[in-house]
Write a protein that holds these residues in place. Structure first.
Motif, PDB file in Angstrom:
ATOM      1  N   THR A  67       5.303  -5.677   9.415  1.00  0.00           N
ATOM      2  CA  THR A  67       6.050  -4.674  10.176  1.00  0.00           C
ATOM      3  C   THR A  67       6.207  -4.998  11.646  1.00  0.00           C
ATOM      4  N   ASN A 268       8.361  -6.495   2.670  1.00  0.00           N
ATOM      5  CA  ASN A 268       8.814  -5.210   3.193  1.00  0.00           C
ATOM      6  C   ASN A 268      10.305  -5.093   2.879  1.00  0.00           C
ATOM      7  N   ALA A 308       7.428   1.421   9.334  1.00  0.00           N
ATOM      8  CA  ALA A 308       6.311   0.742   9.998  1.00  0.00           C
ATOM      9  C   ALA A 308       5.028   0.840   9.224  1.00  0.00           C
TER      10      ALA A 308
END
Length: 309
Positions: A67, A268, A308
């Motif tokens: 992140t 992610n 995040a």
């Protein structure tokens, strides 16, 4: 200690001292329980509490790789742990699940599948599917869900013994930034659809049609893309052309690397799309038990953490 490699994907090594400690921890971690589709809170807490050295060493490094600025994926190199424990040993999978649990909450959106889903090689399947032998083009998993998994993860049990099938990753936001203003405008329209939506848990509702650029600000939100929509969905010409242009930019900006036994790739999905190059020809000559095998698991970011997490 855990430290990133200097090599450009975000490989993260585990020191010999920590490996020894983790082997001991693996024997103490309990079998996991599920609460519906998600790892039960009691199991999650046990994994986090009983693997304190793991959490201290790995959490900050992993989160930054996933992140932090310029990040979005990491490859945990767990090969020595896999060799010591055996990839078919529950202790190894519990350790891998504990690593994931320091990032987000493990879950399975597919009730008919276990927490970890096998992705083997089937020579008689569609070559473009994850279990096929051909090129698996860039995509995000569960692209047509209102709440796709925040992270998709792949644990390598065996690479292709013939030497093919490297993983590919690409930053879709960077690719979008290289497109024309007109193409970006088309990609932001709810004009895209792909696949079916049946018996899924923990991922919201079916999203159809959806915009590829699913965020109010550039660089934020999901880029809801799968290259398969170009062949398997009926799209208007202008929208299809814009999506095809994006597909070309994704390939242009891709990184590629070969997963080794025990490598644990965490992606992610708000930052990167993933895929795989074709396996080497001759897969039908490889015994099923020796073919490439990955295990897949999905993660949900903690509530309120957003991209995040």
């Amino acid at each position: 200690m855990i430290q990133p490699d200097s090599r450009p994907p975000a490989f993260i090594n585990v020191s010999k001292e920590l490996e020894a400690a983790l082997i001991e921890i693996g024997g103490a971690l309990p079998a996991w329980d599920m609460a519906g589709s998600f790892l039960a809170d009691a199991t999650l807490k046990r994994y986090q509490m009983e693997s304190v050295p793991l959490v201290k060493e790995a959490a900050a490094t992993l989160r930054h790789a996933l992140t932090g600025e310029g990040g979005g994926y990491a490859v945990l190199r767990l090969g020595n742990l896999a060799k010591a424990l055996g990839t078919d040993d529950d202790r190894f999978l519990r350790l891998a699940t504990a690593f994931a649990a320091v990032v987000a909450v493990p879950f399975s959106p597919f009730p008919r599948w276990p927490l970890w889903k096998d992705i083997g090689v089937k020579v008689d399947k569609d070559p473009g599917k994850s279990s096929g032998i051909g090129y698996n083009a860039f995509h995000m998993d569960l692209v047509n869900a209102t709440r796709p998994p925040d992270y998709t993860t792949l644990l390598c049990v065996r690479p292709d013994p013939l030497g093919g099938g490297p993983s590919i990753l690409s930053d879709p936001h960077a690719a979008v930034a290289r497109l024309s203003e007109n193409s970006r405008a088309l990609l932001a329209k709810s004009a895209y659809h792909y696949g079916t939506f049946f018996d899924l848990h923990g991922v919201g509702e079916e999203y159809k049609p959806f915009p590829i650029l699913d965020g109010s600000d550039p660089g934020e939100g999901f880029v809801r893309f799968t290259a398969k929509m170009l062949e398997r969905s009926e799209l208007g010409q202008a929208h299809a052309d814009a999506a095809r242009e994006l597909a070309e930019e994704l390939v242009r900006g891709q990184v590629s690397f070969m997963l080794q036994p025990g490598d644990y790739l965490i992606v992610n999905q708000r930052r990167f799309l993933h895929g795989r190059e074709a396996l080497r020809s001759g897969q039908e000559t490889v015994p099923v038990a020796d073919r490439r095998l990955l295990l897949q698991m999905f993660l949900r970011a903690p509530a309120g953490a957003g991209s995040a997490a």
